[in-house]
Design an enzyme around this catalytic site. Structure first.
Site, short mmCIF file in Angstrom:
data_model
loop_
_atom_site.label_atom_id
_atom_site.label_comp_id
_atom_site.label_asym_id
_atom_site.label_seq_id
_atom_site.Cartn_x
_atom_site.Cartn_y
_atom_site.Cartn_z
N LYS A 221 0.85 -1.19 0.00
CA LYS A 221 0.00 0.00 0.00
C LYS A 221 0.89 1.25 0.00
CE LYS A 221 -1.85 2.60 3.12
NZ LYS A 221 -1.90 3.94 2.44
N GLU B 24 11.29 0.88 9.31
CA GLU B 24 12.22 1.99 9.05
C GLU B 24 11.41 3.26 9.32
OE1 GLU B 24 13.81 4.95 8.29
OE2 GLU B 24 13.71 4.68 6.11
N CYS C 47 14.26 10.99 6.17
CA CYS C 47 14.54 10.59 7.55
C CYS C 47 16.00 10.80 7.93
CB CYS C 47 14.18 9.12 7.76
SG CYS C 47 12.43 8.78 7.53
N GLU D 3 11.08 15.33 14.86
CA GLU D 3 11.36 15.38 13.43
C GLU D 3 10.49 16.43 12.75
OE1 GLU D 3 12.31 12.03 10.09
OE2 GLU D 3 10.48 11.75 11.24
#
Length: 472
Positions: A172, A245, A279, A375
Site C-alpha cells: 500500500k 524503518e 529521515c 522530526e
C-alpha cells in the site's frame, strides 16, 4: 484514476469508493485513487497467497532474470515514470531523473544479483552420524507500506528484496502519492506471474487492514514512529515478523577543525534536498563553539542561495512539501519557537499556490526544545553549540531517534571515536546522505529495526530452517 493492481490487472475498489489525489505544487486535485477496504485487501491477499505457492519454487536465477527485466522495462519508460512521480510529488523533474531514477535502477539490479548469493553455514557433521544443513527460505506473503517522501524508490526498497528472496507482496503506497507505485506494478506485471506483486491504494484504515490480515507472515513499513508502533503492536498479536524503518533526527557534528565552507555547502545540500523530507536529512546541526558564528554565516549564505519551485523549474533544489497538513506542521515548528531561538532566514511559506516553504536556518536552540527533539520533515536546519567531544556526543545521542548521523572534522582519530560513540545506524564522515546498494540502511531506538538495502536487507526477507539427516 489510480486503481488497485491485483492478480495482474487494475481493479477499482469493490464498493467503488475513491479518494482525491492532490498535486502539491498547485494544491489542486488532479486525480482519484481507489479507497480500498477489507474486501479489496482480502482479494489481494488471496492472489498473493496463491502466487506464493509457485513463486517460492522458482530458482534464484529465474527471480534474478525477472528483476533485471523489470529494471530494463522501467529504464525504457524512465521519462514517463519520472513524469508521473513528479506530477504526484511536485519534485524537480531533472533532479528526480538524475538522482532518484539512477538509484531505482541500481537497487533493482543489485537485488537481482543478490538473489543468487545468499549464504549460510556449510553443511557438515556437527553430531556424529548426522549431517546438518541450513535452508534459507522465503517467509511468505509480505504486507508492505511505503511513505510519501520517495514513493517510487521506497517501493523498490520494499519489493526488490522481498521478491528476490521468493516472497510475494501486497503493498500500500501513501494515500497522497499512489501514482508511481501503481505504474510500477503495471510495468512489473509484464515480467512476473500474476499475483506476485499486488498494490492496494487507500488511507490509514486500508493500511491497518493490510497489517492485521491473517495471511501475511511479515509486515514491513517505512513511515512515522506513530505508524511503526501501531504496526508492531498489531503484528505482535499475530506473531508476524516486522520490519520498521521509521523517523530520524540526524545529528551533524561540525568540529572546529572542519573546513567550514565545505561543511556548510554539503550540509545545506543534504538538509534541504527533497524539502528536508528525508529521515536522514542533515537538519540538526551541532557546531563547536570556536567556529559556530562562522559556520552559521556560511550556512545562511547557502540557504539564501537555495531555491524551491515547481517540477519544471531547472534551477531549484527542491519542490513543495507533501501536503497542506505537512506545510502546517512545518510552519507550526517555526511559529512555536522559544524566545531564545533566532531565525536567520526563511521561516515562511513561498507563494500562495502549492505547499512551498523557504529554506530556513534557526540557531540559539537548546537540547530540550521541541524543534530539536522532534522530526520536522521540512527544509528547516537547526543549529546548536557544543564545547567538546563529550558534550557533542551527549547532545547528538540525546534524542529518541537513531537512524543516521555525520561528523565533519580533519582529525581521523576523532572521526573514529565519533563513529563508535554515535548511537545511529549510519555515521558519515565529512559527507552526509550518500547511499549505496551494497551497504545497509536502518536505525536504532525509535528509528526502528531491520535493514533496507545490502545483503542484510535481503536476509530480513528470509527464514532459516535447520535440516538434519541421519547417516544410517
Amino acid at each position: 484514476m489510480f486503481d488497485n493492481f491485483i492478480d495482474d490487472r487494475r481493479v477499482p475498489a469493490v464498493d467503488g469508493r475513491t479518494l482525491d489525489v492532490i498535486d502539491p505544487a498547485t494544491g489542486e486535485v488532479y486525480a482519484a485513487q481507489a479507497l480500498s477496504g477489507k474486501s479489496d485487501v482480502d482479494n489481494a491477499m488471496v492472489a498473493a497467497g496463491k502466487a506464493f505457492r509457485g513463486w517460492r519454487r522458482t530458482t534464484p536465477a529465474q527471480r534474478q532474470t525477472a528483476l533485471l527485466r523489470i529494471a530494463d522495462a522501467v529504464e525504457a519508460r524512465a521519462a514517463e515514470v519520472v513524469r508521473v512521480e513528479c506530477e504526484n510529488t511536485g519534485k524537480p523533474v531533472e533532479l528526480t531523473h538524475s538522482e532518484e531514477m539512477t538509484m531505482v535502477l541500481d537497487h533493482l539490479r543489485f537485488f537481482a544479483g543478490a538473489a543468487r548469493v545468499l549464504e549460510g553455514r556449510a553443511a557438515g557433521e556437527y553430531m556424529a552420524g548426522h549431517t546438518s544443513m541450513i535452508r534459507r527460505e522465503p517467509i511468505g506473503v509480505c504486507a508492505q507500506v511505503t511513505p510519501w517522501n520517495y514513493p517510487l524508490l521506497m517501493a523498490i526498497w520494499k519489493i526488490a528484496p522481498a521478491l528476490a528472496a521468493g516472497n510475494t507482496v501486497v503493498l500500500k503506497p501513501s494515500e497522497t502519492t499512489p501514482a508511481s507505485t501503481v505504474l510500477l506494478a503495471e510495468i512489473a506485471a509484464e515480467h512476473l506471474p500474476a499475483g506476485v506483486f499486488n498494490v492496494v491504494t487507500g488511507d490509514r484504515d486500508t493500511g491497518r487492514c493490510l497489517v492485521e490480515h491473517p495471511v501475511p507472515q511479515m509486515a514491513s513499513i517505512t513511515g512515522s514512529v506513530r505508524a511503526g508502533i501501531e504496526v508492531a503492536g498489531s503484528a505482535a498479536r499475530d506473531v508476524k515478523r516486522v520490519h520498521l524503518e521509521l523517523g530520524g533526527k540526524a545529528p551533524v557534528l561540525v568540529f572546529d577543525d572542519a573546513d567550514v565552507a565545505a561543511a556548510a555547502e554539503g550540509i545545506a545540500a543534504a538538509g534541504f534536498f527533497n524539502a528536508g523530507q528525508d529521515c536522514t536529512a542533515a537538519t540538526r546541526v551541532l557546531v563547536q563553539e570556536g567556529v559556530h558564528d562562522e559556520f552559521v554565516a556560511a550556512l545562511v549564505e547557502q540557504a539564501r542561495n537555495t531555491r524551491t519551485g515547481p517540477p519544471s523549474d531547472t534551477d531549484v533544489l527542491y519542490g513543495p512539501l507533501n501536503s497542506a497538513t505537512q506545510l502546517e506542521k512545518v510552519a507550526g515548528f517555526i511559529d512555536q519557537l522559544p524566545e531564545h531561538a533566532t531565525v536567520h532566514c526563511g521561516g515562511h511559506r513561498v507563494g500562495e499556490r502549492g505547499y512551498f516553504y523557504a529554506p530556513t536556518v534557526v540557531s540559539g536552540l537548546r537540547q530540550d526544545d521541541d524543534i530539536v527533539q522532534n522530526e520536522i520533515f521540512g527544509p528547516v536546519l537547526t543549529v546548536q553549540r557544543f564545547s567538546d567531544e563529550d558534550d557533542a556526543y551527549a547532545k547528538a545521542n540525546g534524542v529518541r531517534y537513531g537512524l543516521a548521523s555525520s561528523v565533519w572534522t580533519a582529525d581521523h582519530q576523532r572521526a573514529m571515536r565519533a563513529s563508535a560513540e554515535l548511537d545511529f545506524g549510519t555515521v558519515w564522515l565529512n559527507t552526509h546522505i550518500p547511499l549505496v546498494a551494497e551497504m545497509p540502511h536502518g536505525g536504532f531506538k525509535h528509528s526502528g529495526y531491520g535493514k533496507d538495502l545490502s545483503m542484510y536487507g535481503l536476509e530480513d526477507y528470509t527464514r532459516i530452517k535447520h535440516v538434519m539427516s541421519s547417516l544410517g
